[in-house]
Design a protein around this motif. Structure first.
Motif, PDB file in Angstrom:
ATOM      1  N   THR A   1       0.838  -1.195   0.000  1.00 44.37           N
ATOM      2  CA  THR A   1       0.000   0.000   0.000  1.00 44.37           C
ATOM      3  C   THR A   1       0.872   1.243   0.000  1.00 44.37           C
ATOM      4  OG1 THR A   1      -0.097  -0.013   2.406  1.00 44.37           O
ATOM      5  CG2 THR A   1      -1.879  -1.144   1.245  1.00 44.37           C
ATOM      6  N   ALA A   2       0.411   2.251  -0.679  1.00 45.62           N
ATOM      7  CA  ALA A   2       1.162   3.499  -0.768  1.00 45.62           C
ATOM      8  C   ALA A   2       1.183   4.179   0.595  1.00 45.62           C
ATOM      9  CB  ALA A   2       0.513   4.416  -1.799  1.00 45.62           C
ATOM     10  N   PRO A   3       2.293   4.821   0.907  1.00 40.42           N
ATOM     11  CA  PRO A   3       2.352   5.519   2.197  1.00 40.42           C
ATOM     12  C   PRO A   3       1.401   6.711   2.199  1.00 40.42           C
ATOM     13  CG  PRO A   3       4.279   6.024   0.864  1.00 40.42           C
ATOM     14  CD  PRO A   3       3.496   4.985   0.128  1.00 40.42           C
ATOM     15  N   ALA A   4       1.008   7.115   3.397  1.00 39.19           N
ATOM     16  CA  ALA A   4       0.161   8.296   3.511  1.00 39.19           C
ATOM     17  C   ALA A   4       0.969   9.497   3.025  1.00 39.19           C
ATOM     18  CB  ALA A   4      -0.265   8.500   4.956  1.00 39.19           C
ATOM     19  N   VAL A   5       0.360  10.285   2.181  1.00 38.19           N
ATOM     20  CA  VAL A   5       1.050  11.440   1.625  1.00 38.19           C
ATOM     21  C   VAL A   5       0.861  12.623   2.564  1.00 38.19           C
ATOM     22  CG1 VAL A   5       1.199  13.014  -0.331  1.00 38.19           C
ATOM     23  CG2 VAL A   5       0.670  10.600  -0.716  1.00 38.19           C
ATOM     24  N   PRO A   6       1.977  13.161   3.077  1.00 37.17           N
ATOM     25  CA  PRO A   6       1.863  14.324   3.954  1.00 37.17           C
ATOM     26  C   PRO A   6       1.291  15.512   3.185  1.00 37.17           C
ATOM     27  CG  PRO A   6       4.081  13.400   4.011  1.00 37.17           C
ATOM     28  CD  PRO A   6       3.350  12.738   2.894  1.00 37.17           C
ATOM     29  N   SER A   7       0.722  16.443   3.911  1.00 33.79           N
ATOM     30  CA  SER A   7       0.210  17.648   3.266  1.00 33.79           C
ATOM     31  C   SER A   7       1.359  18.412   2.629  1.00 33.79           C
ATOM     32  CB  SER A   7      -0.486  18.551   4.297  1.00 33.79           C
ATOM     33  OG  SER A   7       0.479  19.113   5.172  1.00 33.79           O
ATOM     34  N   GLU A   8       1.028  19.310   1.735  1.00 34.69           N
ATOM     35  CA  GLU A   8       2.040  20.139   1.083  1.00 34.69           C
ATOM     36  C   GLU A   8       2.864  20.896   2.136  1.00 34.69           C
ATOM     37  OE1 GLU A   8       3.999  21.424  -2.354  1.00 34.69           O
ATOM     38  OE2 GLU A   8       2.387  19.967  -2.211  1.00 34.69           O
ATOM     39  N   GLU A   9       2.189  21.413   3.144  1.00 36.69           N
ATOM     40  CA  GLU A   9       2.871  22.144   4.213  1.00 36.69           C
ATOM     41  C   GLU A   9       3.832  21.227   4.970  1.00 36.69           C
ATOM     42  OE1 GLU A   9       1.855  24.444   8.380  1.00 36.69           O
ATOM     43  OE2 GLU A   9       0.323  24.422   6.816  1.00 36.69           O
ATOM     44  N   GLN A  10       3.413  19.994   5.270  1.00 35.55           N
ATOM     45  CA  GLN A  10       4.286  19.052   5.966  1.00 35.55           C
ATOM     46  C   GLN A  10       5.500  18.680   5.109  1.00 35.55           C
ATOM     47  OE1 GLN A  10       1.144  16.190   6.635  1.00 35.55           O
ATOM     48  NE2 GLN A  10       1.251  16.519   8.868  1.00 35.55           N
ATOM     49  N   GLN A  11       5.281  18.510   3.802  1.00 33.14           N
ATOM     50  CA  GLN A  11       6.394  18.201   2.901  1.00 33.14           C
ATOM     51  C   GLN A  11       7.389  19.356   2.869  1.00 33.14           C
ATOM     52  OE1 GLN A  11       5.182  16.683  -0.990  1.00 33.14           O
ATOM     53  NE2 GLN A  11       3.239  16.075  -0.068  1.00 33.14           N
ATOM     54  N   ASN A  12       6.874  20.576   2.792  1.00 30.52           N
ATOM     55  CA  ASN A  12       7.751  21.751   2.800  1.00 30.52           C
ATOM     56  C   ASN A  12       8.529  21.838   4.106  1.00 30.52           C
ATOM     57  OD1 ASN A  12       7.157  22.693   0.207  1.00 30.52           O
ATOM     58  ND2 ASN A  12       5.409  23.875   0.934  1.00 30.52           N
ATOM     59  N   GLN A  13       7.849  21.588   5.228  1.00 30.45           N
ATOM     60  CA  GLN A  13       8.512  21.653   6.537  1.00 30.45           C
ATOM     61  C   GLN A  13       9.631  20.616   6.635  1.00 30.45           C
ATOM     62  OE1 GLN A  13       5.253  21.185   9.290  1.00 30.45           O
ATOM     63  NE2 GLN A  13       4.728  23.366   9.245  1.00 30.45           N
ATOM     64  N   GLU A  14       9.368  19.419   6.146  1.00 32.51           N
ATOM     65  CA  GLU A  14      10.386  18.366   6.177  1.00 32.51           C
ATOM     66  C   GLU A  14      11.596  18.756   5.327  1.00 32.51           C
ATOM     67  OE1 GLU A  14      10.738  13.534   5.669  1.00 32.51           O
ATOM     68  OE2 GLU A  14       9.086  14.552   4.663  1.00 32.51           O
ATOM     69  N   ALA A  15      11.355  19.321   4.147  1.00 27.41           N
ATOM     70  CA  ALA A  15      12.458  19.745   3.274  1.00 27.41           C
ATOM     71  C   ALA A  15      13.244  20.887   3.900  1.00 27.41           C
ATOM     72  CB  ALA A  15      11.919  20.141   1.905  1.00 27.41           C
ATOM     73  N   VAL A  16      12.549  21.871   4.463  1.00 27.09           N
ATOM     74  CA  VAL A  16      13.225  23.003   5.111  1.00 27.09           C
ATOM     75  C   VAL A  16      14.062  22.508   6.285  1.00 27.09           C
ATOM     76  CG1 VAL A  16      12.844  25.080   6.511  1.00 27.09           C
ATOM     77  CG2 VAL A  16      11.592  24.769   4.363  1.00 27.09           C
ATOM     78  N   LYS A  17      13.500  21.615   7.091  1.00 31.15           N
ATOM     79  CA  LYS A  17      14.221  21.078   8.242  1.00 31.15           C
ATOM     80  C   LYS A  17      15.489  20.363   7.784  1.00 31.15           C
ATOM     81  CE  LYS A  17      13.593  18.043  12.232  1.00 31.15           C
ATOM     82  NZ  LYS A  17      12.698  17.132  12.929  1.00 31.15           N
ATOM     83  N   PHE A  18      15.386  19.561   6.720  1.00 31.03           N
ATOM     84  CA  PHE A  18      16.556  18.858   6.212  1.00 31.03           C
ATOM     85  C   PHE A  18      17.613  19.843   5.704  1.00 31.03           C
ATOM     86  CE2 PHE A  18      19.201  17.341   2.856  1.00 31.03           C
ATOM     87  CZ  PHE A  18      19.774  16.227   3.439  1.00 31.03           C
ATOM     88  N   VAL A  19      17.203  20.788   4.856  1.00 32.84           N
ATOM     89  CA  VAL A  19      18.158  21.732   4.266  1.00 32.84           C
ATOM     90  C   VAL A  19      18.792  22.604   5.348  1.00 32.84           C
ATOM     91  CG1 VAL A  19      18.406  23.714   2.693  1.00 32.84           C
ATOM     92  CG2 VAL A  19      17.118  21.692   1.972  1.00 32.84           C
ATOM     93  N   ASP A  20      18.002  23.069   6.311  1.00 28.49           N
ATOM     94  CA  ASP A  20      18.568  23.874   7.400  1.00 28.49           C
ATOM     95  C   ASP A  20      19.624  23.090   8.174  1.00 28.49           C
ATOM     96  OD1 ASP A  20      17.032  26.088   6.761  1.00 28.49           O
ATOM     97  OD2 ASP A  20      15.580  25.791   8.380  1.00 28.49           O
ATOM     98  N   ALA A  21      19.342  21.843   8.499  1.00 28.31           N
ATOM     99  CA  ALA A  21      20.303  21.019   9.241  1.00 28.31           C
ATOM    100  C   ALA A  21      21.553  20.766   8.391  1.00 28.31           C
ATOM    101  CB  ALA A  21      19.663  19.703   9.659  1.00 28.31           C
ATOM    102  N   PHE A  22      21.354  20.503   7.109  1.00 24.86           N
ATOM    103  CA  PHE A  22      22.475  20.260   6.198  1.00 24.86           C
ATOM    104  C   PHE A  22      23.372  21.492   6.108  1.00 24.86           C
ATOM    105  CE2 PHE A  22      23.753  20.391   1.551  1.00 24.86           C
ATOM    106  CZ  PHE A  22      24.812  19.516   1.670  1.00 24.86           C
ATOM    107  N   LEU A  23      22.776  22.664   5.890  1.00 27.47           N
ATOM    108  CA  LEU A  23      23.569  23.885   5.776  1.00 27.47           C
ATOM    109  C   LEU A  23      24.236  24.257   7.098  1.00 27.47           C
ATOM    110  CD1 LEU A  23      21.298  26.019   3.421  1.00 27.47           C
ATOM    111  CD2 LEU A  23      23.422  24.820   2.844  1.00 27.47           C
ATOM    112  N   ASP A  24      23.565  23.983   8.210  1.00 29.02           N
ATOM    113  CA  ASP A  24      24.172  24.254   9.514  1.00 29.02           C
ATOM    114  C   ASP A  24      25.418  23.391   9.742  1.00 29.02           C
ATOM    115  OD1 ASP A  24      22.285  26.180  10.054  1.00 29.02           O
ATOM    116  OD2 ASP A  24      21.115  24.932  11.441  1.00 29.02           O
TER     117      ASP A  24
END
Length: 194
Positions: free
Chosen positions: A13-36
């Motif tokens: 079964t396909a995983p539950a798709v997070p909302s657009e806002e949740q996807q953006n938050q996850e990407a921002v969190k990853f990029v912020d941690a990476f750049l830090d």
């Protein structure tokens, strides 16, 4: 075959798709941690110009296995090694330093890399490692990275967009058709094998 076809897993079964806002938050969190990890002063609001460039990962089978398949991030750096005294290594960053190597810029791509890089050889990258099978049934791994040049808002936003797409692809909630419906494309799908 596109990037997303690699990640289909049977009839699960396909995983539950997070909302657009949740996807953006996850990407921002990853990029912020990476750049830090990489910079103490990355300017997320700066207005300077930025550029990106794609490169395949050479020597990947000497440094990675199928366990490394997925979304990757790291930094490039010069490395004098026995096979190439002007090698550009692609390293994983952990605890503020390079912890291991994914591979290298291919010798035949060094001219293009040097044109992109100029004097600076240290660039952050996002990318992926995937499995492939050729027409003769041989299997292996290959990879592609995108460098980001520029300490500014544009580069930061480009990283977030790419991180969101790659995270979604590897978690299985982005499919090629879904992206087309949203008017998005992953413009750096690796479709050649080497």
């Amino acid at each position: 075959m596109g990037l997303f076809s690699i990640f289909k897993k049977g009839e699960a079964t396909a995983p539950a798709v997070p909302s657009e806002e949740q996807q953006n938050q996850e990407a921002v969190k990853f990029v912020d941690a990476f750049l830090d990890e990489l910079y103490s002063d990355f300017d997320k609001e700066g207005a300077e110009e930025y550029s990106t460039s794609l490169f395949r990962i050479a020597g990947i089978t000497h440094h990675c296995t199928k366990k490394d398949v997925g979304f990757i991030s790291g930094i490039s750096f010069p490395q004098n090694n026995p096979y190439d005294k002007t090698a550009i290594a692609l390293g994983r960053v952990k605890d503020g330093r390079v912890s291991d190597i994914f591979g290298y810029i291919a010798k035949e791509d060094k001219k293009a890399f040097n044109k992109f890089a100029g004097e600076n050889k240290y660039f952050p990258f996002l990318g992926y490692i995937k499995t492939f099978a050729d027409d003769e049934g041989r299997t292996g791994i290959c990879g592609l990275i995108k460098f980001y040049q520029g300490n500014c808002k544009g580069a930061y936003e480009a990283m977030i967009k790419d991180a969101k797409l790659l995270i979604g692809a590897f978690k299985g909630y982005y499919k090629e058709q879904t992206l087309k419906e949203q008017g998005e494309t992953l413009d750096w799908i690796l479709d050649r094998h080497f």
